[in-house]
Design a protein around this motif. Structure first.
Motif, PDB file in Angstrom:
ATOM      1  N   LYS A 240       1.118  -1.393   0.448  1.00  0.00           N
ATOM      2  CA  LYS A 240      -0.415  -0.347   0.167  1.00  0.00           C
ATOM      3  C   LYS A 240       0.807   1.371   0.337  1.00  0.00           C
ATOM      4  O   LYS A 240       0.120   2.386  -0.384  1.00  0.00           O
ATOM      5  CB  LYS A 240      -0.827   0.068   1.346  1.00  0.00           C
ATOM      6  CG  LYS A 240      -2.060  -1.465   1.430  1.00  0.00           C
ATOM      7  CD  LYS A 240      -2.987  -1.178   2.364  1.00  0.00           C
ATOM      8  CE  LYS A 240      -4.312  -1.718   1.963  1.00  0.00           C
ATOM      9  NZ  LYS A 240      -5.386  -1.775   2.978  1.00  0.00           N
ATOM     10  N   TYR A 241       2.551   1.271  -0.131  1.00  0.00           N
ATOM     11  CA  TYR A 241       3.035   2.064   0.098  1.00  0.00           C
ATOM     12  C   TYR A 241       4.215   2.254  -0.968  1.00  0.00           C
ATOM     13  O   TYR A 241       5.345   1.432  -0.161  1.00  0.00           O
ATOM     14  CB  TYR A 241       3.794   2.455   1.725  1.00  0.00           C
ATOM     15  CG  TYR A 241       2.694   2.823   3.181  1.00  0.00           C
ATOM     16  CD1 TYR A 241       1.760   3.784   2.693  1.00  0.00           C
ATOM     17  CD2 TYR A 241       1.837   1.681   3.912  1.00  0.00           C
ATOM     18  CE1 TYR A 241       0.389   3.840   3.640  1.00  0.00           C
ATOM     19  CE2 TYR A 241       1.255   2.254   4.536  1.00  0.00           C
ATOM     20  CZ  TYR A 241       0.407   3.081   4.393  1.00  0.00           C
ATOM     21  OH  TYR A 241      -0.928   2.843   5.187  1.00  0.00           O
ATOM     22  N   PRO A 242       4.039   2.509  -2.249  1.00  0.00           N
ATOM     23  CA  PRO A 242       4.960   1.369  -2.749  1.00  0.00           C
ATOM     24  C   PRO A 242       5.989   2.610  -3.277  1.00  0.00           C
ATOM     25  O   PRO A 242       7.289   2.231  -3.306  1.00  0.00           O
ATOM     26  CB  PRO A 242       4.752   2.192  -4.243  1.00  0.00           C
ATOM     27  CG  PRO A 242       3.203   2.278  -4.242  1.00  0.00           C
ATOM     28  CD  PRO A 242       2.744   1.915  -2.866  1.00  0.00           C
ATOM     29  N   GLU A 300       0.109  -6.190  -3.217  1.00  0.00           N
ATOM     30  CA  GLU A 300      -0.634  -5.083  -3.463  1.00  0.00           C
ATOM     31  C   GLU A 300      -1.281  -4.541  -2.338  1.00  0.00           C
ATOM     32  O   GLU A 300      -1.423  -3.330  -1.977  1.00  0.00           O
ATOM     33  CB  GLU A 300      -1.213  -5.220  -4.584  1.00  0.00           C
ATOM     34  CG  GLU A 300      -1.553  -3.913  -5.227  1.00  0.00           C
ATOM     35  CD  GLU A 300      -2.057  -3.202  -6.214  1.00  0.00           C
ATOM     36  OE1 GLU A 300      -2.818  -2.392  -6.905  1.00  0.00           O
ATOM     37  OE2 GLU A 300      -2.408  -5.033  -6.964  1.00  0.00           O
ATOM     38  N   GLY A 301      -2.512  -5.525  -1.631  1.00  0.00           N
ATOM     39  CA  GLY A 301      -2.914  -4.941  -0.550  1.00  0.00           C
ATOM     40  C   GLY A 301      -2.353  -4.673   0.453  1.00  0.00           C
ATOM     41  O   GLY A 301      -3.389  -4.769   1.628  1.00  0.00           O
ATOM     42  N   LEU A 302      -1.363  -4.937   1.730  1.00  0.00           N
ATOM     43  CA  LEU A 302      -0.677  -5.240   2.418  1.00  0.00           C
ATOM     44  C   LEU A 302      -0.038  -3.934   2.846  1.00  0.00           C
ATOM     45  O   LEU A 302       0.784  -2.872   1.620  1.00  0.00           O
ATOM     46  CB  LEU A 302       0.784  -6.215   2.435  1.00  0.00           C
ATOM     47  CG  LEU A 302       0.020  -7.799   1.785  1.00  0.00           C
ATOM     48  CD1 LEU A 302       1.811  -8.620   2.148  1.00  0.00           C
ATOM     49  CD2 LEU A 302      -1.116  -7.849   2.820  1.00  0.00           C
ATOM     50  N   THR A 303      -0.414  -3.821   4.384  1.00  0.00           N
ATOM     51  CA  THR A 303       0.916  -2.385   4.896  1.00  0.00           C
ATOM     52  C   THR A 303       1.736  -2.705   4.876  1.00  0.00           C
ATOM     53  O   THR A 303       2.179  -4.024   4.722  1.00  0.00           O
ATOM     54  CB  THR A 303      -0.455  -2.030   5.783  1.00  0.00           C
ATOM     55  OG1 THR A 303      -0.124  -2.573   7.106  1.00  0.00           O
ATOM     56  CG2 THR A 303      -1.811  -2.001   6.227  1.00  0.00           C
ATOM     57  N   HIS A 304       2.679  -1.898   5.416  1.00  0.00           N
ATOM     58  CA  HIS A 304       3.831  -1.528   5.858  1.00  0.00           C
ATOM     59  C   HIS A 304       4.971  -3.336   6.739  1.00  0.00           C
ATOM     60  O   HIS A 304       5.078  -3.845   6.327  1.00  0.00           O
ATOM     61  CB  HIS A 304       4.588  -0.458   5.478  1.00  0.00           C
ATOM     62  CG  HIS A 304       3.669   0.449   7.013  1.00  0.00           C
ATOM     63  ND1 HIS A 304       2.551   0.997   7.092  1.00  0.00           N
ATOM     64  CD2 HIS A 304       4.488   0.606   8.244  1.00  0.00           C
ATOM     65  CE1 HIS A 304       2.640   0.931   8.565  1.00  0.00           C
ATOM     66  NE2 HIS A 304       4.087   0.868   9.408  1.00  0.00           N
ATOM     67  N   GLY A 451       3.575   2.106  -7.688  1.00  0.00           N
ATOM     68  CA  GLY A 451       2.368   0.624  -7.262  1.00  0.00           C
ATOM     69  C   GLY A 451       2.330   0.798  -8.871  1.00  0.00           C
ATOM     70  O   GLY A 451       1.694  -0.989  -8.676  1.00  0.00           O
ATOM     71  N   ASP A 452       1.614   1.677  -9.727  1.00  0.00           N
ATOM     72  CA  ASP A 452       1.239   0.806 -11.464  1.00  0.00           C
ATOM     73  C   ASP A 452       2.379  -0.501 -11.612  1.00  0.00           C
ATOM     74  O   ASP A 452       1.409  -1.548 -12.266  1.00  0.00           O
ATOM     75  CB  ASP A 452       0.900   2.615 -11.713  1.00  0.00           C
ATOM     76  CG  ASP A 452      -0.774   2.288 -11.364  1.00  0.00           C
ATOM     77  OD1 ASP A 452      -1.585   1.440 -11.032  1.00  0.00           O
ATOM     78  OD2 ASP A 452      -0.516   4.032 -11.759  1.00  0.00           O
ATOM     79  N   ARG A 457       0.022  -2.981 -14.273  1.00  0.00           N
ATOM     80  CA  ARG A 457      -0.899  -2.532 -14.704  1.00  0.00           C
ATOM     81  C   ARG A 457      -0.610  -0.791 -16.016  1.00  0.00           C
ATOM     82  O   ARG A 457      -1.090  -0.403 -16.782  1.00  0.00           O
ATOM     83  CB  ARG A 457      -1.522  -1.539 -13.943  1.00  0.00           C
ATOM     84  CG  ARG A 457      -2.077  -2.068 -12.906  1.00  0.00           C
ATOM     85  CD  ARG A 457      -3.545  -1.562 -11.866  1.00  0.00           C
ATOM     86  NE  ARG A 457      -2.960  -0.778 -10.940  1.00  0.00           N
ATOM     87  CZ  ARG A 457      -2.098  -1.520  -9.745  1.00  0.00           C
ATOM     88  NH1 ARG A 457      -3.191  -2.106  -9.163  1.00  0.00           N
ATOM     89  NH2 ARG A 457      -1.962  -0.245  -8.378  1.00  0.00           N
ATOM     90  N   ILE A 458       1.170  -0.620 -15.937  1.00  0.00           N
ATOM     91  CA  ILE A 458       1.549   0.534 -16.846  1.00  0.00           C
ATOM     92  C   ILE A 458       2.290  -0.368 -17.840  1.00  0.00           C
ATOM     93  O   ILE A 458       3.422  -1.935 -16.512  1.00  0.00           O
ATOM     94  CB  ILE A 458       1.738   1.733 -16.379  1.00  0.00           C
ATOM     95  CG1 ILE A 458       2.723   1.419 -15.186  1.00  0.00           C
ATOM     96  CG2 ILE A 458       0.400   2.141 -16.203  1.00  0.00           C
ATOM     97  CD1 ILE A 458       2.644   2.819 -14.865  1.00  0.00           C
TER      98      ILE A 458
END
Length: 487
Positions: A240-242, A300-304, A451-452, A457-458
């Motif tokens: 969650k914090y890329p 991707e869905g995890l906090t630090h 993050g993308d 995603r990109i």
């Protein structure tokens, strides 16, 4: 010491420029500052007020008891980000302050998302006396500087150190460690933790598997394939914090390929800096981790802390982070895990060596110019960055304060030892970057597009196009103050 410039609601409340969804790091390093040295210029410290000999476990010279002239009986309020370093070190520094100044009440409070909670107090003109402006959702330092909201710390820098006789406060700090807290020749921010950033792993795990940490990025990808073939996940990150992958992997790869000049060009908003071959190559190499499925599913869905907990369980081998990691995960670290940090591997044909490492002073503290007790805020910082406090920090937080002699005579953890060894091995190749602090909008764009990129995603080409566009917008915006670095 108070600023007479009113706080502009338009500037301070503008869009997302005041909040960071990523970690505020700092960004603060040992390279030379483009501005004047912190201890030079500005007013000299005021004459000391009368004081009694304090009840402390170390001797304090008479001239170092109250050199800033703290008014007896006037309370001091500190509000601090309570994150990976915890709050024990803050309470310890507050106890030093109270022993030194028993007539002054010292209150400390630990909070999260500093910007959201303290912005109203800045607007109302009653901010705390000293603030730790770190963590997600922190205050935009550059905006505060532009509004004249931060006190000039020259009196503190020139004052006698608390427990290093014959030295000023500034002379007890690592050379260059406060460089990025200097704005227009004034020291406005102090960074209290010397952080080493890199790639972490369990030395025990690598030894058991017979794997060696790679010195080249191609070697890293080869090892990732070996790990994957063994049924393990090579990587995870703080999904969650890329921004962890920005400071942990991307910026170091840019240095390893293009050297310091490539980072300087980005920081200085040079035209086309993100489109240069070395930057494109770094983005492409980082993207290989995602394209080859080397990142743990669900990251991707995890906090630090969630991602770091999965890493500690052995569900991934490598993790990007700074040296606050040990303390942040102390309660969940298995016995014998032996976490260690390494530099990002070098790139064949690149300008940076394997030993080159990103290290800087982080955890940014400042004293608001509108505070009720500006002197009290500075005096707390003098206690916090004392040798006594630094030793407590090293022993109890497993991290380093940028205080000379702050680790003398103490036993350090595996992670801290690896960080100290890495800095020693790097020598002159210790680097940092500034755009994360100087230009919040650009920093957020790099974070979000990272993050993308790491979720496919990109493409790397779309990453470069998007980030360069944002850099151009920042450069063209007359309302954004611009800064320049030369080294």
């Amino acid at each position: 010491m108070k600023s007479t410039k009113p706080l502009s609601r338009r500037t301070f409340l503008k869009g997302s420029a005041l909040l960071s969804a990523g970690m505020a790091l700092a960004a603060c390093g040992p390279s030379a500052a483009p501005q004047a040295p912190a201890a030079e210029g500005g007013a000299q410290a005021p004459a000391p007020a009368p004081a009694t000999t304090p009840d402390l476990p170390f001797e304090v010279a008479p001239e170092a008891i109250n050199p800033l002239g703290l008014e007896p009986g006037k309370p001091v309020e500190g509000v601090f980000f309570e994150g990976g370093y915890g709050r024990a070190y803050i309470d310890h520094a507050a106890d030093i302050f109270r022993a030194l100044h028993p007539e002054n009440e010292m209150s400390v409070a630990g909070i999260q998302r500093v910007g959201e909670q303290l912005r109203p107090r800045f607007i109302a003109g009653n901010p705390p006396d000293v603030i730790d402006n770190s963590g997600a959702g922190n205050l935009d330092t550059a905006a505060l500087v532009a509004e004249g909201q931060l006190a000039d710390l020259a009196p503190l820098m020139n004052a006698p150190a608390l427990d290093t006789p014959g030295k000023t406060f500034a002379e007890t700090l690592f050379p260059g460690s406060q460089a990025d807290g200097v704005y227009d020749g004034k020291q406005l921010v102090l960074n209290i933790a010397y952080t080493v950033y890199g790639i972490w792993n369990s030395s025990t795990l690598l030894e058991e598997k017979g794997w060696e940490y790679p010195t080249t990025w191609s070697g890293m990808l080869d090892l990732c394939e070996t790990i994957k073939s063994a049924g393990m996940n090579p990587w995870t990150y703080q999904g969650k914090y890329p921004s962890y992958m920005v400071f942990g992997v991307l910026v170091p790869l840019i240095y390893k390929i293009g050297g310091l000049q490539a980072i300087i060009d980005i920081d200085n908003l040079e035209d086309g800096a993100w489109e240069k071959d070395e930057v494109v190559q770094a983005v492409t190499l980082m993207a290989e981790l995602a394209r080859n499925d080397y990142i743990m599913p669900g990251t991707e869905g995890l906090t630090h802390t969630e991602a770091q907990a999965e890493w500690l369980k052995g569900n991934a081998v490598f993790l990007p982070c700074g040296t606050w990691l040990e303390n942040e995960m102390r309660d969940l670290t298995p016995e014998g895990f032996n976490m260690v940090v390494h530099p990002v591997p070098t790139v064949e044909g690149g300008k940076g060596s394997f030993e080159a490492i990103y290290a800087s002073s982080g955890e940014s503290y400042f004293v608001p110019s509108q505070a009720k007790n500006v002197v009290g805020g500075m005096e707390f910082l003098r206690c916090l960055l004392s040798k006594e406090s630094a030793k407590f920090f090293a022993q109890n937080v497993s991290s380093i304060m940028p205080v000379i002699g702050g680790t003398e005579g103490i036993e350090v953890s595996s992670g801290m030892r690896s960080a100290l060894d890495a800095v020693e091995a790097a020598g002159d190749e210790i680097f940092n970057y500034r755009f994360g602090t100087w230009y919040r909008d650009l920093s957020n764009e790099v974070r979000d597009r990272t993050g993308d990129l790491l979720t496919n995603r990109i493409t790397p080409e779309e990453f470069i196009e998007s980030v360069q566009k944002k850099a151009d917008e920042v450069k063209a915006d007359p309302d954004i103050k611009k800064y320049t670095r030369t080294s």
